[in-house]
Design an enzyme around this catalytic site. Structure first.
Site, PDB file in Angstrom:
ATOM      1  N   PHE A 155       6.903   2.364  -4.299  1.00 13.58           N
ATOM      2  CA  PHE A 155       8.276   2.608  -3.852  1.00 13.58           C
ATOM      3  C   PHE A 155       8.782   4.026  -4.115  1.00 13.58           C
ATOM      4  O   PHE A 155       9.797   4.430  -3.565  1.00 13.58           O
ATOM      5  CB  PHE A 155       9.262   1.594  -4.457  1.00 13.58           C
ATOM      6  CG  PHE A 155       9.043   0.191  -3.998  1.00 13.58           C
ATOM      7  CD1 PHE A 155       9.457  -0.225  -2.740  1.00 13.58           C
ATOM      8  CD2 PHE A 155       8.406  -0.740  -4.820  1.00 13.58           C
ATOM      9  CE1 PHE A 155       9.250  -1.519  -2.302  1.00 13.58           C
ATOM     10  CE2 PHE A 155       8.192  -2.044  -4.387  1.00 13.58           C
ATOM     11  CZ  PHE A 155       8.617  -2.439  -3.121  1.00 13.58           C
TER      12      PHE A 155
ATOM     13  N   ASP B   4       0.844  -1.188   0.000  1.00 12.84           N
ATOM     14  CA  ASP B   4       0.000   0.000   0.000  1.00 12.84           C
ATOM     15  C   ASP B   4       0.880   1.239   0.000  1.00 12.84           C
ATOM     16  O   ASP B   4       2.087   1.154   0.233  1.00 12.84           O
ATOM     17  CB  ASP B   4      -1.014  -0.020   1.156  1.00 12.84           C
ATOM     18  CG  ASP B   4      -0.364   0.160   2.517  1.00 12.84           C
ATOM     19  OD1 ASP B   4       0.823  -0.192   2.670  1.00 12.84           O
ATOM     20  OD2 ASP B   4      -1.059   0.641   3.430  1.00 12.84           O
TER      21      ASP B   4
END
Length: 227
Positions: free
Chosen positions: A77, A64
Site C-alpha cells: 500500500f 502484488d
C-alpha cells in the site's frame, strides 16, 4: 534481491533451500534482466528489513506491488513520498480520519508504520512493469505463506488486517488464539463503500494491543516523510 539479515532469516531460511524457491529466484532474476520489474531488486524484502519478526504487532496484507514506475518500494500500500497517493491508500487515509481523527497526509510513504511493527506484506513481492499480477503463481505465494506462518507462531498479541477476498483466504492459516483477525472489503474504489469505510480496524487494533499491554500504533502519517 537484497538479503534478509535480521531475525526473519532464522524463520524462513529453510524456504531458500526448497526447489520452488530456486525456481522462483531464477524466474525473478530473468525477469529483471529482460525488462522493468518493480520494486527495485534491493527493495524486494524491505517489509522484513523495516519490521523484524520479533517486533511485529500488526500484519497488513496486500496483493502484488504497484506496477507503475517509481511506486513500489517493498511495503504493501505504500509509495515513495514524491509519488501521487494511490486510490486505495487515499481510502485508507479517509478511514483513518473517520476512525481515529488522523489528518490526511500529503504523501503515501508508510515506513513510519513499518518502524512501529506493522508488517506491510504483499502476497507476491515483484511485478512486471504495467502488468498487474504478472508474477502471481510463480512461487512468491509459498514464500509469503511461510512468512504468515512464522507470524502465526509468535506467542504474543498480534493483529491481522485482511482486506478483500485474496487476503481473507489466508485466515485459515491463522490459528493462534492470542491473535486478532479483522476482515473487511478491500479499500479500492471498487469495494471501499461495501464495508471498508466504517470498519474501524485501526481503533480496534489499537484497543486490542492496549488490552494486552502492548504499545499501540501511532497511525498518523505526518506531512513530512521520514526516510
Amino acid at each position: 534481491m537484497g538479503m534478509i539479515t535480521n531475525d526473519w532469516l532464522d524463520a524462513v531460511s529453510d524456504e531458500f533451500k526448497k526447489p520452488y524457491y530456486r525456481e522462483l529466484y531464477a524466474f525473478v532474476k530473468d525477469e529483471y534482466e529482460k525488462g522493468p520489474v518493480y520494486p527495485p531488486a534491493d527493495d524486494i524484502f524491505n517489509a522484513f528489513h523495516f519490521t523484524p519478526l520479533s517486533k511485529v504487532k500488526v500484519l497488513l496484507l496486500g496483493q502484488d506491488p504497484y506496477h507503475n514506475v517509481n511506486q513500489a518500494h517493498g511495503l504493501s500500500f505504500s509509495v515513495p513520498a514524491a509519488q501521487k497517493i494511490p486510490p486505495s491508500l487515499q481510502n485508507i487515509y479517509q478511514e483513518l480520519h473517520d476512525d481515529l481523527g488522523c489528518t490526511i497526509p500529503k504523501h503515501g510513504y508508510l515506513k513510519k508504520w513499518a518502524d512501529q511493527g506493522v508488517l506491510l506484506l504483499n502476497t507476491v513481492l515483484t511485478v512486471r512493469a504495467h502488468q498487474a499480477n504478472s508474477h502471481q503463481g510463480k512461487g512468491w505465494e509459498k514464500f509469503t505463506d511461510a512468512i504468515i506462518q512464522a507470524v502465526n507462531g509468535q506467542d504474543r498479541p498480534i493483529v491481522y488486517l485482511l482486506w478483500g477476498r485474496p487476503a481473507q483466504k489466508k485466515a485459515s492459516m491463522l490459528t493462534n488464539p492470542k491473535h486478532l483477525i479483522l476482515k473487511a472489503p478491500h479499500p479500492s474504489p471498487l469495494s471501499a463503500y461495501s464495508g471498508f469505510f466504517g470498519c474501524r480496524h485501526f481503533s480496534q487494533a489499537n484497543a486490542f494491543l492496549e488490552e494486552h499491554g502492548v504499545e499501540p500504533i501511532d497511525w498518523q502519517i505526518e506531512d513530512t516523510a521520514e526516510v
